[in-house]
Scaffold this motif. Structure first.
Motif, mmCIF file in Angstrom:
data_model
loop_
_atom_site.group_PDB
_atom_site.id
_atom_site.type_symbol
_atom_site.label_atom_id
_atom_site.label_comp_id
_atom_site.label_asym_id
_atom_site.label_seq_id
_atom_site.Cartn_x
_atom_site.Cartn_y
_atom_site.Cartn_z
ATOM 1 N N LYS A 112 14.179 -3.759 -12.832
ATOM 2 C CA LYS A 112 13.734 -4.595 -14.208
ATOM 3 C C LYS A 112 12.143 -4.959 -13.902
ATOM 4 O O LYS A 112 11.455 -4.541 -14.955
ATOM 5 N N PHE A 113 11.741 -5.424 -12.875
ATOM 6 C CA PHE A 113 10.406 -5.528 -12.558
ATOM 7 C C PHE A 113 9.596 -4.348 -12.992
ATOM 8 O O PHE A 113 8.502 -4.306 -13.522
ATOM 9 N N ALA A 114 10.295 -3.267 -12.227
ATOM 10 C CA ALA A 114 9.481 -2.021 -12.239
ATOM 11 C C ALA A 114 9.351 -1.379 -13.528
ATOM 12 O O ALA A 114 8.072 -0.784 -14.067
ATOM 13 N N SER A 115 10.561 -1.679 -14.442
ATOM 14 C CA SER A 115 10.317 -0.777 -15.564
ATOM 15 C C SER A 115 9.212 -1.771 -16.709
ATOM 16 O O SER A 115 8.728 -1.126 -17.594
ATOM 17 N N THR A 116 8.913 -2.945 -16.126
ATOM 18 C CA THR A 116 7.958 -3.612 -17.045
ATOM 19 C C THR A 116 6.625 -3.193 -17.144
ATOM 20 O O THR A 116 5.678 -3.309 -17.942
ATOM 21 N N HIS A 117 6.562 -2.349 -15.859
ATOM 22 C CA HIS A 117 5.115 -1.945 -15.732
ATOM 23 C C HIS A 117 5.249 -0.173 -15.638
ATOM 24 O O HIS A 117 4.352 0.571 -15.359
ATOM 25 N N GLY A 118 6.261 0.237 -16.354
ATOM 26 C CA GLY A 118 6.511 1.835 -16.308
ATOM 27 C C GLY A 118 6.737 2.391 -15.029
ATOM 28 O O GLY A 118 6.123 3.593 -15.026
ATOM 29 N N LEU A 119 7.080 1.760 -14.060
ATOM 30 C CA LEU A 119 7.417 2.282 -12.734
ATOM 31 C C LEU A 119 8.852 2.536 -12.568
ATOM 32 O O LEU A 119 9.623 1.853 -12.980
ATOM 33 N N GLU A 120 9.206 3.180 -11.195
ATOM 34 C CA GLU A 120 10.410 3.076 -10.778
ATOM 35 C C GLU A 120 10.202 2.251 -9.322
ATOM 36 O O GLU A 120 9.133 2.064 -9.058
ATOM 37 N N PRO A 121 11.166 1.534 -9.086
ATOM 38 C CA PRO A 121 11.039 0.825 -7.778
ATOM 39 C C PRO A 121 10.252 1.493 -6.551
ATOM 40 O O PRO A 121 9.661 0.903 -5.951
ATOM 41 N N THR A 122 10.751 2.544 -6.379
ATOM 42 C CA THR A 122 10.453 3.382 -5.117
ATOM 43 C C THR A 122 8.602 3.658 -5.369
ATOM 44 O O THR A 122 8.083 3.983 -4.449
ATOM 45 N N ASP A 123 8.190 3.389 -6.631
ATOM 46 C CA ASP A 123 6.695 3.886 -6.930
ATOM 47 C C ASP A 123 5.961 2.611 -6.525
ATOM 48 O O ASP A 123 4.459 2.779 -6.454
ATOM 49 N N ALA A 124 6.366 1.399 -6.425
ATOM 50 C CA ALA A 124 5.450 -0.008 -6.649
ATOM 51 C C ALA A 124 4.673 0.188 -5.441
ATOM 52 O O ALA A 124 3.450 -0.258 -5.793
ATOM 53 N N ALA A 125 5.213 0.629 -4.355
ATOM 54 C CA ALA A 125 4.085 0.388 -2.994
ATOM 55 C C ALA A 125 2.998 0.921 -3.037
ATOM 56 O O ALA A 125 1.808 0.778 -2.550
ATOM 57 N N MET A 126 3.063 2.126 -3.868
ATOM 58 C CA MET A 126 1.881 3.146 -3.987
ATOM 59 C C MET A 126 0.793 2.565 -5.116
ATOM 60 O O MET A 126 -0.278 2.633 -5.117
ATOM 61 N N GLN A 127 1.327 1.247 -5.942
ATOM 62 C CA GLN A 127 0.412 0.586 -6.828
ATOM 63 C C GLN A 127 -0.149 -0.461 -6.279
ATOM 64 O O GLN A 127 -1.078 -1.092 -6.831
ATOM 65 N N LEU A 128 0.200 -1.015 -5.017
ATOM 66 C CA LEU A 128 -0.459 -2.009 -4.199
ATOM 67 C C LEU A 128 -1.875 -1.874 -4.090
ATOM 68 O O LEU A 128 -2.100 -0.946 -3.514
ATOM 69 N N GLU A 129 -2.743 -2.760 -4.407
ATOM 70 C CA GLU A 129 -4.301 -2.539 -3.937
ATOM 71 C C GLU A 129 -4.486 -3.567 -2.847
ATOM 72 O O GLU A 129 -4.248 -4.734 -3.218
ATOM 73 N N TRP A 130 -4.563 -3.152 -1.568
ATOM 74 C CA TRP A 130 -4.920 -4.069 -0.608
ATOM 75 C C TRP A 130 -6.343 -4.549 -0.553
ATOM 76 O O TRP A 130 -7.299 -3.891 -0.882
ATOM 77 N N PRO A 131 -6.442 -5.910 -0.339
ATOM 78 C CA PRO A 131 -8.123 -6.550 -0.532
ATOM 79 C C PRO A 131 -8.788 -5.988 0.739
ATOM 80 O O PRO A 131 -8.261 -5.419 1.815
ATOM 81 N N SER A 132 -9.991 -5.765 0.598
ATOM 82 C CA SER A 132 -10.866 -4.926 1.639
ATOM 83 C C SER A 132 -11.226 -6.036 2.492
ATOM 84 O O SER A 132 -11.059 -7.325 2.138
ATOM 85 N N ASP A 133 -11.643 -5.821 3.695
ATOM 86 C CA ASP A 133 -12.202 -6.624 4.704
ATOM 87 C C ASP A 133 -13.122 -7.562 4.492
ATOM 88 O O ASP A 133 -13.576 -8.678 4.967
ATOM 89 N N LYS A 134 -14.062 -7.163 3.224
ATOM 90 C CA LYS A 134 -15.246 -7.899 2.737
ATOM 91 C C LYS A 134 -14.981 -9.079 1.728
ATOM 92 O O LYS A 134 -15.634 -9.987 1.718
ATOM 93 N N GLU A 135 -13.541 -9.179 1.372
ATOM 94 C CA GLU A 135 -13.072 -10.208 0.408
ATOM 95 C C GLU A 135 -12.836 -11.439 1.145
ATOM 96 O O GLU A 135 -12.428 -11.419 2.139
#
Length: 62
Positions: free
Chosen positions: A39-62
């Motif tokens: 349900k969460f994934a579909s609201t973003h046009g994703l499959e659940p298994t694709d969500a990890a690839m969409q995560l943006e990790w903060p850089s060390d400088k932030e």
């Protein structure tokens, strides 16, 4: 509570992981976790298994 797309992706990953870890111990709860992840994934046009690839990790400088 309103969440950001990044928070939603993190929740999707957590729910997907929960489903995997509890599939044998509590199949009904695991299925509910998977359905919520979908349900969460579909609201973003994703499959659940694709969500990890969409995560943006903060850089060390932030």
């Amino acid at each position: 509570m309103q969440t950001t797309p990044q928070e939603d992706c993190l929740l999707i990953v957590a729910l997907t992981r929960f489903e995997v870890e509890f599939r044998d111990a509590d199949p009904i709860l695991a299925e509910k976790a998977w359905l919520l992840a979908e349900k969460f994934a579909s609201t973003h046009g994703l499959e659940p298994t694709d969500a990890a690839m969409q995560l943006e990790w903060p850089s060390d400088k932030e």
